[in-house]
Design an enzyme around this catalytic site. Structure first.
Site, PDB file in Angstrom:
ATOM      1  N   THR A  42       0.819  -1.208   0.000  1.00  0.00           N
ATOM      2  CA  THR A  42       0.000   0.000   0.000  1.00  0.00           C
ATOM      3  C   THR A  42       0.852   1.256   0.000  1.00  0.00           C
ATOM      4  OG1 THR A  42      -1.843  -1.094   1.121  1.00  0.00           O
ATOM      5  CG2 THR A  42      -1.708   1.300   1.334  1.00  0.00           C
ATOM      6  N   CYS A  43       1.870   1.307   0.848  1.00  0.00           N
ATOM      7  CA  CYS A  43       2.656   2.527   1.024  1.00  0.00           C
ATOM      8  C   CYS A  43       3.239   3.025  -0.290  1.00  0.00           C
ATOM      9  CB  CYS A  43       3.777   2.287   2.034  1.00  0.00           C
ATOM     10  SG  CYS A  43       4.833   3.723   2.287  1.00  0.00           S
ATOM     11  N   GLU A 182      -6.021  14.550   4.649  1.00  0.00           N
ATOM     12  CA  GLU A 182      -4.957  14.764   3.665  1.00  0.00           C
ATOM     13  C   GLU A 182      -5.532  15.004   2.275  1.00  0.00           C
ATOM     14  OE1 GLU A 182      -1.352  12.232   5.790  1.00  0.00           O
ATOM     15  OE2 GLU A 182      -2.778  11.195   4.484  1.00  0.00           O
ATOM     16  N   HIS A 437      18.587  30.451  14.404  1.00  0.00           N
ATOM     17  CA  HIS A 437      17.797  31.649  14.092  1.00  0.00           C
ATOM     18  C   HIS A 437      18.135  32.167  12.692  1.00  0.00           C
ATOM     19  CE1 HIS A 437      15.465  35.214  15.044  1.00  0.00           C
ATOM     20  NE2 HIS A 437      16.456  35.949  14.550  1.00  0.00           N
TER      21      HIS A 437
END
Length: 453
Positions: A42-43, A182, A437
């Site tokens: 499936t993945c 999704e 940052h």
């Protein structure tokens, strides 16, 4: 084991089955795999991989709009072509199928094409041919199911939605889990009028409540039409598509209905019932810590066992299984705590550890640190999208027991935070970490103000 054709016969060449087959073969075991559909399960074929590709495609809609604030002017309005995305996806999945085939071949695993069934505790049949094995591994995963309502045959599942002949102008998804939110986001981003219908009062049951509420707000701002506490009563064909009647009396005109209403173990015709292999109450296969069923020579892992339905979980289970059965190692049972996960809705969700609700039940006292803000990128893009970050701390030990994010690339960011949560780091450790940052990620190590106990 020499009395059998194989030491391990794997039924199902999905993520867990292939990983188990390959790693067992490396130990010197004689291994065969039977698969009746596609390599990778499936993945690779109708799940994680194509879904993420389509999510990338949908994000370009926002990127084109955001670019204007940074001085980029497109010569003409962007135009999306569904066939290009669909066909390029097909090519990529074919490439991955070939890779899985080579991985098995290079490991010395025999691949047998066909649907296997278990004859007895040590025998499997595929297309009329029988094979004996010391151990049989059931790794067949799940299969989508559609609830019983009038016109259910007019809905598609996640197996078909990637390959629609035409892009739906009006798209409706039924459900409230990963797949539902999704695909509502994906088709909204690709330009469809998107609707999500869910019988509950809020989607993503089991996730942190604040995360769910924040996601609801952000998806609505992006234009997804959310219909809670209602369900589909019937679907009828209409002159220009489909007419969906909801249980609250509302009627919606759409082109495609996706039923994202869960998956059930893909056990039909496998022969386990004849051997009285024990099941859990939900129909999944019951296994012990060694992934053994009630018939010890028959093993099972992945979605078919009812654990977390996540590809990395199946891969980890495969590694544990092989260590337990094909090596001298005696690993501790699989630890299912603090497994990180992501939901690729827009904006993304990333989470690891306990929700606030779970933590309040488990610990005597907790501390909650949270922030939501407009990311720096959007100070120029003009987008009103916001980001949520949240830490849950056990007040007694100061250990961070949960971390949650809703925002751009949340899955990428939470993967790193998951290491810290898994390692049992404290809030003091987070506070002592110097941030990078300017990034959104630095918020996780600069949240000092207590939001609530």
């Amino acid at each position: 084991m020499s009395d059998f054709d194989y030491d391990l016969f794997v039924i199902g060449a999905g993520s867990g089955g292939v990983r188990a087959a390959r790693t067992a073969a490396v130990t010197g075991a004689r291994v065969a795999v039977a698969e009746d559909r596609y390599l990778g399960g499936t993945c690779v074929n109708v799940g994680c991989v194509p879904k993420k590709l389509y999510s990338y495609a949908a994000h370009f809609h926002d990127a084109f709009q955001d670019a204007r604030g940074f001085g980029w002017e497109l010569p003409e309005a962007p135009r999306f072509d569904w066939a290009t995305l669909r066909d390029n996806k097909v090519s990529e999945i074919s490439r991955l199928n070939e890779i899985y085939g080579r991985l098995l071949e290079n490991a010395g695993v025999r691949l047998i094409n066909g649907r296997a069934s278990v004859v007895d505790a040590h025998c499997v049949e595929v297309a009329g041919q029988r094979f004996s094995a010391a151990k049989i591994l059931v790794a067949v995963g799940g299969w989508p199911w559609i609830p019983d309502f009038a016109g259910r045959e007019l809905a598609v599942t996640s197996n078909e939605v990637f390959d629609l002949e035409r892009m739906p102008r009006r798209f409706l998804v039924l459900g409230g889990g990963y797949i539902a939110v999704e695909f509502a986001s994906i088709f909204n981003g690709l330009g469809s009028e998107a609707h999500l219908v869910y019988r509950g009062e809020l989607f993503l049951r089991g996730f942190d409540r604040e995360v769910r509420e924040f996601t609801r707000e952000q998806m609505a701002i992006k234009g997804v039409n959310l219909h809670f506490e209602t369900n589909i009563e019937r679907i009828d064909r209409a002159e220009d598509g489909l007419r969906v009647t909801l249980t609250n009396g509302e009627t919606l005109a759409v082109d495609t209905v996706l039923a994202a209403t869960g998956r059930k173990p893909n056990l039909e015709g496998l022969g386990l019932d004849a051997l009285n292999v024990e099941r859990n109450a939900d129909g999944t296969v019951k296994v012990n810590d060694r992934f053994e069923t009630s018939v010890p020579s028959i093993l099972a892992l992945g979605d078919v066992t009812g654990g977390p339905e996540l590809t990395p979980v199946a891969l980890a289970e495969a590694m544990h299984l092989v260590q337990q059965h094909f090596s001298d190692a005696r690993p501790a049972p699989m630890d299912y705590r603090n497994i990180a996960t992501a939901v690729f809705c827009h904006p993304n969700i990333g989470t690891v550890g306990l929700s606030e609700e779970q933590a309040r039940k488990q610990y005597e006292a907790i501390r909650v640190y949270r922030t939501d803000f407009r990311p720096m990128k959007h100070t120029l893009s003009g987008s009103q999208e916001r980001c949520l970050m949240k830490l849950i701390v056990d007040d007694v030990s100061d250990v961070v027991v949960g971390a949650h994010m809703v925002g751009e690339e949340a899955g990428e960011l939470i993967q790193g935070i998951a290491v810290a949560v898994r390692a049992g780091l404290t809030k003091a450790d987070f506070d002592a970490t110097v941030g990078i940052h300017p990034t959104a990620a630095e918020e996780f190590v600069t949240m000092r103000t207590l939001s609530r106990h």
